[in-house]
Design an enzyme around this catalytic site. Structure first.
Site, PDB file in Angstrom:
ATOM      1  N   ASP A  14       0.853  -1.186   0.000  1.00 18.02           N
ATOM      2  CA  ASP A  14       0.000   0.000   0.000  1.00 18.02           C
ATOM      3  C   ASP A  14       0.892   1.240   0.000  1.00 18.02           C
ATOM      4  O   ASP A  14       1.647   1.471   0.952  1.00 18.02           O
ATOM      5  CB  ASP A  14      -0.899  -0.020   1.243  1.00 18.02           C
ATOM      6  N   ASP A 109      -2.848   2.559  -6.064  1.00 17.57           N
ATOM      7  CA  ASP A 109      -1.828   2.635  -5.024  1.00 17.57           C
ATOM      8  C   ASP A 109      -1.742   1.422  -4.107  1.00 17.57           C
ATOM      9  O   ASP A 109      -1.023   1.454  -3.116  1.00 17.57           O
ATOM     10  CB  ASP A 109      -2.033   3.892  -4.180  1.00 17.57           C
ATOM     11  N   GLU A 110      -2.456   0.344  -4.418  1.00 15.88           N
ATOM     12  CA  GLU A 110      -2.330  -0.844  -3.573  1.00 15.88           C
ATOM     13  C   GLU A 110      -2.606  -2.113  -4.368  1.00 15.88           C
ATOM     14  O   GLU A 110      -3.332  -2.105  -5.357  1.00 15.88           O
ATOM     15  CB  GLU A 110      -3.256  -0.766  -2.354  1.00 15.88           C
TER      16      GLU A 110
END
Length: 388
Positions: A14, A109-110
């Site tokens: 993350d 983003d993860e």
């Protein structure tokens, strides 16, 4: 003896305050300062990301920009640069793929990574995770928080425990030691209402939840009760899915000033339809259900949907249906936000068009030519006259 020998090895990576961190990286003068991504202080948008310096003032994602500006007026407010964030996300993805093909992105983003089959090449699971974390730092000048566990639920929890720049390993023989002290709100599915119900029974921690009987939980919450029972014991059998199915593609726009003008709304719908159609074709998908989303100035939100006879990726068709749906919506009250989404997606071509559908074939051929022009000369190289 390797305690991981009989377990899957799952990472959850993350990125820390991703959009804001990218902006700070690209403008060193912003380092160590509160940065809010989402729009200018006087804009109508919401916060997409806030640096950790901004979070100290209570600013968080989905907060109205105006409220963020009130809480921290000296923060730097920036618009969302979606193209830049996508490019950085792809660079991160390439680092993941260097270690395993089993990558399940959750957002820009993860992502989850299953490195069970990678340890013979790259070493133990914590070594792989540390290598990925270090490469992101060294190659992209960004930090990521990483959680390591034997399933997705635990890995995601672990990545969030020590943000930013966290690195947490949940050993398979220490799952309850990790879970039990956590507040019950950390369990997936426990929102505000569920938490209140649990608190009424003096259930405050995962340990408290774990000691409840399955029958009691299912009587109280139905199928959610069974899920809570499993998760409280750290049980999650979902695999990492490297080829996640795209369920919908959509675009929406928040206006700087509320709009009730029908022509202006239709022009916005055309722009959104063009973007959605282009995205569908890039993904080689077609959609059969068009959904119009409208949010009024009092934040009341409604949607209208229509299913087509034939799946499409043509903006003309999407635009026509969206305008038709707009006709079903009251414009007596100004509109704050409008959006268009295609659902019911497929990557399968339908049966050959009939002779009576030749105009449709011509439009598809024209669209292909326009896409080629944009690929070669840029997205803005050719556009609709109405959008100029």
């Amino acid at each position: 003896m390797d305690i991981w020998a009989n377990y899957r090895k799952i990472l959850h990576v993350d990125m820390d305050a991703f959009f804001a961190s990218v902006e700070q990286r690209d403008d060193p003068s912003l380092m160590g300062k509160p940065v809010v991504v989402g729009g200018r202080p006087n804009s109508r948008g919401v916060v997409s990301a806030a640096s950790y310096e901004a979070r100290k003032y209570g600013i968080h994602s989905a907060m109205p920009i105006a409220e963020a500006s009130r809480r921290c007026p000296f923060a730097t407010f920036l618009p969302v640069n979606a193209q830049k964030y996508r490019e950085v996300s792809l660079q991160i993805r390439q680092i993941f793929l260097a270690y395993t093909p089993m990558v399940e992105p959750l957002s820009l983003d993860e992502a989850f990574l299953d490195v069970t089959g990678s340890t013979s090449l790259f070493g133990p699971v914590d070594t792989i995770a540390l290598s990925i974390k270090q490469r992101i730092q060294q190659e992209l000048s960004l930090t990521a928080s990483v959680g390591i566990a034997c399933n997705k639920f635990l890995a995601k929890l672990a990545s969030d425990i020590k943000k930013p720049n966290g690195f947490v390993v949940v050993q398979p023989d220490k799952i309850q030691e990790f879970l039990d002290p956590l507040p019950v709100e950390r369990i997936w599915g426990v929102g505000e209402k569920t938490a209140v119900q649990l608190h009424n029974y003096n259930i405050k921690t995962v340990r408290d939840l774990r000691h409840l009987e399955l029958n009691f939980l299912t009587q109280l919450f139905g199928t959610l009760g069974s899920q809570l029972y499993q998760l409280a014991q750290g049980i999650d059998d979902r695999p990492v899915e490297s080829d996640r199915v795209v369920k919908s593609i959509g675009r929406e726009m928040t206006f700087a000033k509320d709009i009730a003008d029908h022509d202006a709304l239709e022009t916005t719908l055309l722009k959104l339809a063009v973007d959605v159609g282009r995205s569908l074709r890039k993904e080689m998908l077609r959609g059969k259900t068009v959904t119009l989303k409208v949010r009024y100035d009092d934040f009341r939100t409604l949607s209208r949907s229509r299913t087509l006879l034939r799946a499409t990726d043509l903006e003309d068709v999407i635009y026509h249906e969206a305008c038709s749906l707009l006709g079903e919506v009251s414009l007596k009250q100004p509109i704050r936000l409008i959006g268009v989404t295609l659902h019911n997606l497929t990557d399968q071509l339908e049966n050959q068009l009939s002779l009576f559908e030749e105009p449709q074939l011509e439009r598809e051929n024209l669209t292909k030519v326009l896409d080629l022009v944009k690929e070669k000369y840029g997205e803005k190289s050719i556009t609709r006259a109405r959008l100029l």
